[in-house]
Design an enzyme around this catalytic site. Structure first.
Site, PDB file in Angstrom:
ATOM      1  N   GLN A  14       0.886  -1.341  -0.020  1.00  0.00           N
ATOM      2  CA  GLN A  14       0.171   0.082  -0.034  1.00  0.00           C
ATOM      3  C   GLN A  14       0.878   1.233   0.055  1.00  0.00           C
ATOM      4  O   GLN A  14       1.073   1.896   1.024  1.00  0.00           O
ATOM      5  CB  GLN A  14      -1.038   0.188   1.390  1.00  0.00           C
ATOM      6  CG  GLN A  14      -1.976   0.995   1.072  1.00  0.00           C
ATOM      7  CD  GLN A  14      -3.220   0.890   1.943  1.00  0.00           C
ATOM      8  OE1 GLN A  14      -3.203   0.211   2.920  1.00  0.00           O
ATOM      9  NE2 GLN A  14      -3.881   1.942   2.248  1.00  0.00           N
ATOM     10  N   PHE A  15       1.300   1.749  -1.168  1.00  0.00           N
ATOM     11  CA  PHE A  15       2.059   2.877  -1.345  1.00  0.00           C
ATOM     12  C   PHE A  15       1.470   4.091  -0.911  1.00  0.00           C
ATOM     13  O   PHE A  15       2.438   4.982  -0.366  1.00  0.00           O
ATOM     14  CB  PHE A  15       2.398   3.177  -2.723  1.00  0.00           C
ATOM     15  CG  PHE A  15       1.360   3.689  -3.716  1.00  0.00           C
ATOM     16  CD1 PHE A  15       1.063   5.208  -3.755  1.00  0.00           C
ATOM     17  CD2 PHE A  15       0.358   2.686  -4.259  1.00  0.00           C
ATOM     18  CE1 PHE A  15       0.237   5.882  -4.533  1.00  0.00           C
ATOM     19  CE2 PHE A  15      -0.608   3.336  -5.159  1.00  0.00           C
ATOM     20  CZ  PHE A  15      -0.824   4.804  -4.968  1.00  0.00           C
ATOM     21  N   THR A  16       0.179   4.169  -0.501  1.00  0.00           N
ATOM     22  CA  THR A  16      -0.554   5.189  -0.027  1.00  0.00           C
ATOM     23  C   THR A  16      -0.089   5.509   1.513  1.00  0.00           C
ATOM     24  O   THR A  16      -0.462   6.781   1.833  1.00  0.00           O
ATOM     25  CB  THR A  16      -2.123   5.198  -0.124  1.00  0.00           C
ATOM     26  OG1 THR A  16      -2.571   4.260   0.464  1.00  0.00           O
ATOM     27  CG2 THR A  16      -2.485   5.171  -1.545  1.00  0.00           C
TER      28      THR A  16
END
Length: 158
Positions: A78-80
């Site tokens: 989850q890059f966010t």
């Protein structure tokens, strides 16, 4: 590296309504990778995730880890998790990009499997638009971050 760890009764991840992975009781771990992260950060997170005592033992709270109880772990890239708000719009420039992030995330999964039981480690589909369904147990949610050489701006008191 940053992880949001949730104790779950069950969790699953789907892509386009197709089941990718599912687990029963255990941990759902959302994993963010920062542009400057290395294998050292991977080692820290793997060690901590497997040692975190988030489960009860004979009525005593916070006594056992998922590894102690042989529970499953569902990991989701989850890059966010590495965002910064610019006004009301998120900016993800602090996150590691594409191929490099996928390589380090794969290394993270491999180290978890080597340090535990590979059949107990599940994951989503890197880079896909995933739907993550969890039944949080508690709820218990722990934020974990590998030691940083410099604290991110969003964590500094001003």
């Amino acid at each position: 590296m940053r992880a949001v760890i949730q104790r779950v009764r069950a969790a699953k991840v789907t892509v386009l309504d197709e089941l990718v992975s599912s687990i029963g009781p255990g941990l759902c771990v959302l994993v963010g990778i920062k542009a400057t992260d290395t294998a050292t950060d991977v080692e820290f997170l793997v060690r901590k995730i497997l040692a975190l005592r988030l489960f009860d033992d004979e009525g005593k709270r916070w006594q056992k880890s998922a590894k102690d109880l042989q529970l499953e772990i569902l990991c989701i890239s989850q890059f966010t998790l590495y965002h910064r708000l610019k006004g009301n719009k998120p900016d993800f420039s602090a996150a590691m990009k594409g191929d490099d992030a996928q390589k380090l995330y794969t290394h993270f999964l491999n180290r978890l499997k080597q340090s535990y039981d590979s059949s107990k480690i599940k994951d989503g589909k890197f880079g896909a638009n995933m739907q993550v369904h969890i039944e949080n147990d508690g709820p218990v949610t722990i934020n974990l971050e590998s030691p940083d050489r410099k604290q991110p701006d969003d964590c500094v008191d001003k």
